[in-house]
Scaffold this motif. Sequence first.
Motif, PDB file in Angstrom:
ATOM      1  N   VAL A 123       0.844  -1.186   0.000  1.00  0.00           N
ATOM      2  CA  VAL A 123       0.000   0.000   0.000  1.00  0.00           C
ATOM      3  C   VAL A 123       0.884   1.243   0.000  1.00  0.00           C
ATOM      4  N   ALA A 124       0.743   2.073  -1.006  1.00  0.00           N
ATOM      5  CA  ALA A 124       1.510   3.318  -1.107  1.00  0.00           C
ATOM      6  C   ALA A 124       0.620   4.490  -0.716  1.00  0.00           C
ATOM      7  N   ASP A 125       1.119   5.324   0.192  1.00  0.00           N
ATOM      8  CA  ASP A 125       0.384   6.510   0.611  1.00  0.00           C
ATOM      9  C   ASP A 125       0.676   7.641  -0.381  1.00  0.00           C
ATOM     10  N   LEU A 126      -0.376   8.071  -1.096  1.00  0.00           N
ATOM     11  CA  LEU A 126      -0.205   9.094  -2.120  1.00  0.00           C
ATOM     12  C   LEU A 126      -0.554  10.490  -1.611  1.00  0.00           C
ATOM     13  N   GLY A 127      -0.821  10.585  -0.304  1.00  0.00           N
ATOM     14  CA  GLY A 127      -1.156  11.877   0.292  1.00  0.00           C
ATOM     15  C   GLY A 127      -2.610  12.199   0.229  1.00  0.00           C
ATOM     16  N   GLY A 128      -3.543  12.039  -0.157  1.00  0.00           N
ATOM     17  CA  GLY A 128      -4.991  12.150  -0.194  1.00  0.00           C
ATOM     18  C   GLY A 128      -5.613  10.899  -0.715  1.00  0.00           C
ATOM     19  N   ALA A 129      -4.790   9.907  -1.052  1.00  0.00           N
ATOM     20  CA  ALA A 129      -5.287   8.629  -1.557  1.00  0.00           C
ATOM     21  C   ALA A 129      -4.260   7.535  -1.231  1.00  0.00           C
ATOM     22  N   LYS A 130      -4.692   6.307  -1.353  1.00  0.00           N
ATOM     23  CA  LYS A 130      -3.800   5.167  -1.136  1.00  0.00           C
ATOM     24  C   LYS A 130      -3.924   4.215  -2.323  1.00  0.00           C
ATOM     25  N   LEU A 131      -2.776   3.736  -2.799  1.00  0.00           N
ATOM     26  CA  LEU A 131      -2.741   2.799  -3.919  1.00  0.00           C
ATOM     27  C   LEU A 131      -2.282   1.445  -3.415  1.00  0.00           C
ATOM     28  N   ASP A 132      -3.099   0.427  -3.634  1.00  0.00           N
ATOM     29  CA  ASP A 132      -2.821  -0.942  -3.196  1.00  0.00           C
ATOM     30  C   ASP A 132      -2.546  -1.796  -4.429  1.00  0.00           C
ATOM     31  N   ILE A 133      -1.307  -2.303  -4.519  1.00  0.00           N
ATOM     32  CA  ILE A 133      -0.930  -3.203  -5.613  1.00  0.00           C
ATOM     33  C   ILE A 133      -0.641  -4.564  -5.005  1.00  0.00           C
ATOM     34  N   GLY A 134      -1.314  -5.619  -5.467  1.00  0.00           N
ATOM     35  CA  GLY A 134      -1.113  -6.924  -4.858  1.00  0.00           C
ATOM     36  C   GLY A 134      -1.667  -8.057  -5.675  1.00  0.00           C
ATOM     37  N   PHE A 135      -1.942  -9.173  -5.000  1.00  0.00           N
ATOM     38  CA  PHE A 135      -2.443 -10.379  -5.655  1.00  0.00           C
ATOM     39  C   PHE A 135      -3.384 -11.113  -4.709  1.00  0.00           C
ATOM     40  N   GLU A 181      -5.096 -13.844  -9.159  1.00  0.00           N
ATOM     41  CA  GLU A 181      -5.479 -12.558  -9.741  1.00  0.00           C
ATOM     42  C   GLU A 181      -4.511 -11.476  -9.280  1.00  0.00           C
ATOM     43  N   ALA A 182      -4.072 -10.623 -10.188  1.00  0.00           N
ATOM     44  CA  ALA A 182      -3.343  -9.411  -9.844  1.00  0.00           C
ATOM     45  C   ALA A 182      -4.360  -8.335  -9.490  1.00  0.00           C
ATOM     46  N   LYS A 183      -4.016  -7.470  -8.543  1.00  0.00           N
ATOM     47  CA  LYS A 183      -4.961  -6.474  -8.050  1.00  0.00           C
ATOM     48  C   LYS A 183      -4.339  -5.087  -8.010  1.00  0.00           C
ATOM     49  N   ALA A 184      -5.117  -4.075  -8.375  1.00  0.00           N
ATOM     50  CA  ALA A 184      -4.750  -2.679  -8.192  1.00  0.00           C
ATOM     51  C   ALA A 184      -5.982  -1.950  -7.675  1.00  0.00           C
ATOM     52  N   ALA A 185      -5.842  -1.248  -6.548  1.00  0.00           N
ATOM     53  CA  ALA A 185      -6.982  -0.559  -5.953  1.00  0.00           C
ATOM     54  C   ALA A 185      -6.564   0.830  -5.485  1.00  0.00           C
ATOM     55  N   LEU A 186      -7.365   1.819  -5.816  1.00  0.00           N
ATOM     56  CA  LEU A 186      -7.122   3.200  -5.424  1.00  0.00           C
ATOM     57  C   LEU A 186      -8.243   3.638  -4.495  1.00  0.00           C
ATOM     58  N   SER A 187      -7.880   4.092  -3.288  1.00  0.00           N
ATOM     59  CA  SER A 187      -8.866   4.508  -2.291  1.00  0.00           C
ATOM     60  C   SER A 187      -8.660   5.959  -1.908  1.00  0.00           C
ATOM     61  N   THR A 188      -9.763   6.682  -1.722  1.00  0.00           N
ATOM     62  CA  THR A 188      -9.693   8.080  -1.303  1.00  0.00           C
ATOM     63  C   THR A 188     -10.983   8.441  -0.586  1.00  0.00           C
ATOM     64  N   GLY A 209     -16.121   7.358   1.694  1.00  0.00           N
ATOM     65  CA  GLY A 209     -14.928   6.645   1.264  1.00  0.00           C
ATOM     66  C   GLY A 209     -15.166   5.989  -0.075  1.00  0.00           C
ATOM     67  N   LEU A 210     -14.220   6.106  -1.004  1.00  0.00           N
ATOM     68  CA  LEU A 210     -14.366   5.563  -2.352  1.00  0.00           C
ATOM     69  C   LEU A 210     -13.186   4.656  -2.678  1.00  0.00           C
ATOM     70  N   THR A 211     -13.466   3.513  -3.309  1.00  0.00           N
ATOM     71  CA  THR A 211     -12.410   2.596  -3.746  1.00  0.00           C
ATOM     72  C   THR A 211     -12.726   2.080  -5.138  1.00  0.00           C
ATOM     73  N   LEU A 212     -11.760   2.220  -6.039  1.00  0.00           N
ATOM     74  CA  LEU A 212     -11.858   1.628  -7.368  1.00  0.00           C
ATOM     75  C   LEU A 212     -10.825   0.506  -7.433  1.00  0.00           C
ATOM     76  N   ALA A 213     -11.268  -0.722  -7.653  1.00  0.00           N
ATOM     77  CA  ALA A 213     -10.378  -1.881  -7.661  1.00  0.00           C
ATOM     78  C   ALA A 213     -10.524  -2.651  -8.968  1.00  0.00           C
ATOM     79  N   VAL A 214      -9.385  -3.152  -9.459  1.00  0.00           N
ATOM     80  CA  VAL A 214      -9.380  -3.960 -10.679  1.00  0.00           C
ATOM     81  C   VAL A 214      -8.575  -5.230 -10.408  1.00  0.00           C
ATOM     82  N   TYR A 215      -9.133  -6.380 -10.785  1.00  0.00           N
ATOM     83  CA  TYR A 215      -8.481  -7.679 -10.644  1.00  0.00           C
ATOM     84  C   TYR A 215      -8.357  -8.318 -12.022  1.00  0.00           C
ATOM     85  N   HIS A 216      -7.194  -8.953 -12.279  1.00  0.00           N
ATOM     86  CA  HIS A 216      -6.997  -9.577 -13.590  1.00  0.00           C
ATOM     87  C   HIS A 216      -6.274 -10.910 -13.442  1.00  0.00           C
TER      88      HIS A 216
END
Length: 242
Positions: A106-118, A134-141, A147-154
């Motif tokens: 989880v990377a802290d982007l300063g007003g949002a957090k980016l989660d890269i994982g599996f 599945e590979a995962k990328a999720a952006l939360s803010t 609270g909002l989260t956009l997540a993509v799994y592939h």
Amino acid sequence: MKAITFTVALAAALLPAVALAQEASSYDNQAPAAEAQTSVSSGPTVSFGLSAATDYVWRGVSQTDSDPAVFATVSIASGGFYLGAGTENVDFLGIDQEYDIWGGYVADLGGAKLDIGFVRYGYIDAPVNIDTIEAKAALSTNAGPVGLTLAVYHTPDYFGSSNPATYAELAASAPLAEKLTLSGAFGRQQIDRLADYDTWNLGVAYEVMPGAKVDVRYHDTGTNAFGSLGDARLVGSFSIAF
């Protein structure tokens, strides 16, 4: 797993010509592995979770033939990195137990957090190999109190079907009152050479004590391909984390 997905995976292994004519099914918020990681731990922390639900619904589809499910999880986090594992009962075509492993950063982007994982889904005593990663990328803010989260799994191989698949979900949550939260999500499962479908859920959660909550949630899908397993349903659950 993914009850109807297994039917397609088995057909793909035994009758390839038939497999492409069937639809694969699709760990909603009932399943801990699918949730986006939104916190960054400053030091090593270990946590455990137990939950029980009236049904195990994954991306709109029941994995327990509409029967209750029990989940157990353990996870460790440190400096943004996390790793976890969990198990739960299922009920389809002779498979009784699923286990899952997940991890990421989880990377802290300063007003949002980016989660890269599996997320890895595994199945005990499955007749064919349907384990999937599945590979995962999720952006939360946050947008005010929401609270909002956009997540993509592939995945390049969707539960033994040899087809790539992508699941995208937009989730939101907002406090209604002290200890009471409203949340919902809309997702779309796309599977190459198999039919796509939409799924959504909406519910409320109440914190009965620190670390413990009760959740009541409505689930539905935009397809009838899964029969009664994909029908609209109301699911209640109780979870505790420590």
